[in-house]
Design an enzyme around this catalytic site. Sequence first.
Site, short mmCIF file in Angstrom:
data_model
loop_
_atom_site.label_atom_id
_atom_site.label_comp_id
_atom_site.label_asym_id
_atom_site.label_seq_id
_atom_site.Cartn_x
_atom_site.Cartn_y
_atom_site.Cartn_z
N GLU A 457 1.08 -1.39 -0.22
CA GLU A 457 0.15 0.22 -0.02
C GLU A 457 1.07 1.43 0.04
O GLU A 457 0.53 2.34 -0.02
CB GLU A 457 -0.92 -0.09 1.41
CG GLU A 457 -0.13 -0.60 1.99
CD GLU A 457 -1.64 -0.42 3.78
OE1 GLU A 457 -2.72 0.07 3.01
OE2 GLU A 457 -1.62 -0.99 4.68
N ARG A 491 -6.88 11.37 1.86
CA ARG A 491 -7.61 10.61 1.31
C ARG A 491 -9.03 10.96 2.29
O ARG A 491 -10.28 10.33 1.83
CB ARG A 491 -7.62 8.94 1.62
CG ARG A 491 -7.11 8.43 2.89
CD ARG A 491 -6.52 7.07 2.93
NE ARG A 491 -8.14 6.14 2.88
CZ ARG A 491 -7.33 4.23 3.60
NH1 ARG A 491 -6.72 3.69 3.62
NH2 ARG A 491 -8.70 4.05 3.43
N CYS A 528 -7.59 -5.64 -1.45
CA CYS A 528 -8.52 -5.60 -0.56
C CYS A 528 -9.12 -4.12 -0.22
O CYS A 528 -9.94 -3.55 0.88
CB CYS A 528 -8.04 -6.51 0.89
SG CYS A 528 -6.20 -4.92 1.36
C1 PEP Z 1 -6.01 0.13 1.51
O1 PEP Z 1 -5.28 1.03 2.54
O2 PEP Z 1 -6.56 -0.21 0.87
C2 PEP Z 1 -7.03 -0.77 2.65
C3 PEP Z 1 -7.47 -1.94 2.40
O3 PEP Z 1 -6.70 -0.72 3.39
P1 PEP Z 1 -7.10 0.20 5.19
O4 PEP Z 1 -8.13 1.38 3.71
O5 PEP Z 1 -7.44 0.10 6.65
O6 PEP Z 1 -6.24 1.53 4.76
MG MG Z 2 -4.47 0.50 4.46
#
Ligand code: PEP
Ligand code: MG
Length: 592
Positions: A457, A491, A528
Amino acid sequence: MTFAIHGLPVARGIAIGRAVLVASSRLDVAHYFIEPTQVAAEINRVRDGRDAVIAEIHRLQTSIGQMGPKDTPHELAALLEVHLMLLQDEQLTQGVKHWIKDRLYNAEWALTSQLEVVGRQFDEMEDEYLRERKSDLEQITERILRAMRGISSPLIQPLGRGGRKASQQDLLLDDTVDVPLILVAHDLSPADMLQFKQSIFAGFITDVGGKTSHTAIVARSLDIPAVVGARLSSQLIRQDDWVIVDGDAGVAVIDPSPIILAEYGFKQRQGELARGRLARLRHTPAVTLDGQKVELLANIEMPDDAAAAVQAGAMGVGLFRSEFLFMGRHGKLPNEEEQYQAYRRAIEGMQGLPVTIRTVDIGADKPLDDTARDIGHLNPALGLRAIRWSLSEPAMFLTQLRAILRAAVHGPVHLLIPMLVHASEIRQTMSLIDHARVQLDNRGVSYGHVKIGAMIEIPAAALTLKVFLKYFDFLSIGTNDLIQYTLAIDRADESVAHLYDPLHPAVLRLVASTIEEGRLQGKTVSVCGEMAGDISLTKLLLGFGLRSFSMHPAQILAVKQEVLRADTSKLTPWAQAILADDEPARRLNQRV
Ligand code: PEP
Ligand code: MG
């Protein structure tokens, strides 16, 4: 007068109901409906709470009176007078009675609802002195709430999601029936949002937040229509206004005319019918037209979400965000036994299907406590987050690892590590996992085998995949953060949400190359992040070679429908062309 506020769509569908304005600091008061027979008792609870505060103020006034005039702080005496006046104000008392009698709100909810109504009137006052009295009103409300904590409420289970259902016809004809409720707030933390899993709200609107902020992600998992980043909504919408939440378009319509209501009522029913049709796919295997098997997994936040995952036909849990067990606990983290029981519940809930437990990912927009939100670091998303925090708190991390390893006795478990980027972090993590096993051996406690995987990520991780493939059994691409860190877009910040682009060529290249390199090494790669549940991207990801998708249970059947209609032999060259394009979004819409 009808008006609309535009925001970002985060959870699909249409909700129609009355607005409930809630300040996030007051979210921890209980919200439930009482029975008509309990009206008098609830009114008495508020009155007793208020009387207790009045008595407290009288006591203070007496003790001030006993001080010499020199020692008597004049402002304090005046302030107590103001508080007494507000406490005895008819509007507060009558308003609270209205919410309890006419809307059957419990006492705490009635009190905070009336606070919002009266608070607004203070906001509109011309006189600055009077306007500032709002903070006194807030203080006395907090004190009444505190006093009420000692005065127990009749025990009532909160209603299920959606509140009391009224038909569309009722909404048009009769304004007084109990109707669904729409939560309106300036901001909600992910932990606040989680509370709503058991809540009465049929939809929600916030002023702030990005599409993949964690608050939005939890909202999506609740599967109720939601709009975030609808600026000023908490100021423009008034308590009890009629509101339509259009979670598909990201719009809130306030005070809709009967024609608009009827139109949205129709849309709402169409949505329900479409869901009904999708439900038929639950037992259909996810296989493409050319025979490629695709694994559709669920993202969950709490152990009990496993039921929804099984219900949606998930083949396992691809991401259990374990940090939700750690949040909102006022610094008291869950101990090994508590965590073990939670993981075990999720594993048993999945009935033999694999569960991927991600180690704690605290930080950025997921603080341990709401109080920690405003203090601290300049760039929390770049700070001590996820595995960085875990490695800085080895005792906490070992506790979690032991709990996960022990739970793995009860079913197949994959252990997933978030936000790794350095080889040294990988080695430290591996050695702590070994150490946790040794600790369990020394205690003579049994534990299970786990596959170990890494989240990809951070762009640097995607660009140095070799080291990850060397150490890990599987990889999971966290596109939410990968986009954030590749494009330097927070984000959670709605002001730059228009630049948060899953289809940016740089993002697509990192995603595609991770899938391809994993495939060449024979290692499972899944996605994910929210991209996995976005049906407009399913075919593209299949074209990149992705065969494992993890998403909210509510999205699984819609993605399955896309898979069933896909032919990967045609998608592969098409996806390569998109990858080579300067503006992939344009080409994506061309038919395959
Ligand atoms: C992501 O960063 O895409 C992820 C699945 O983890 P989170 O959204 O919990 O940061
Ligand atoms: Mg993440």
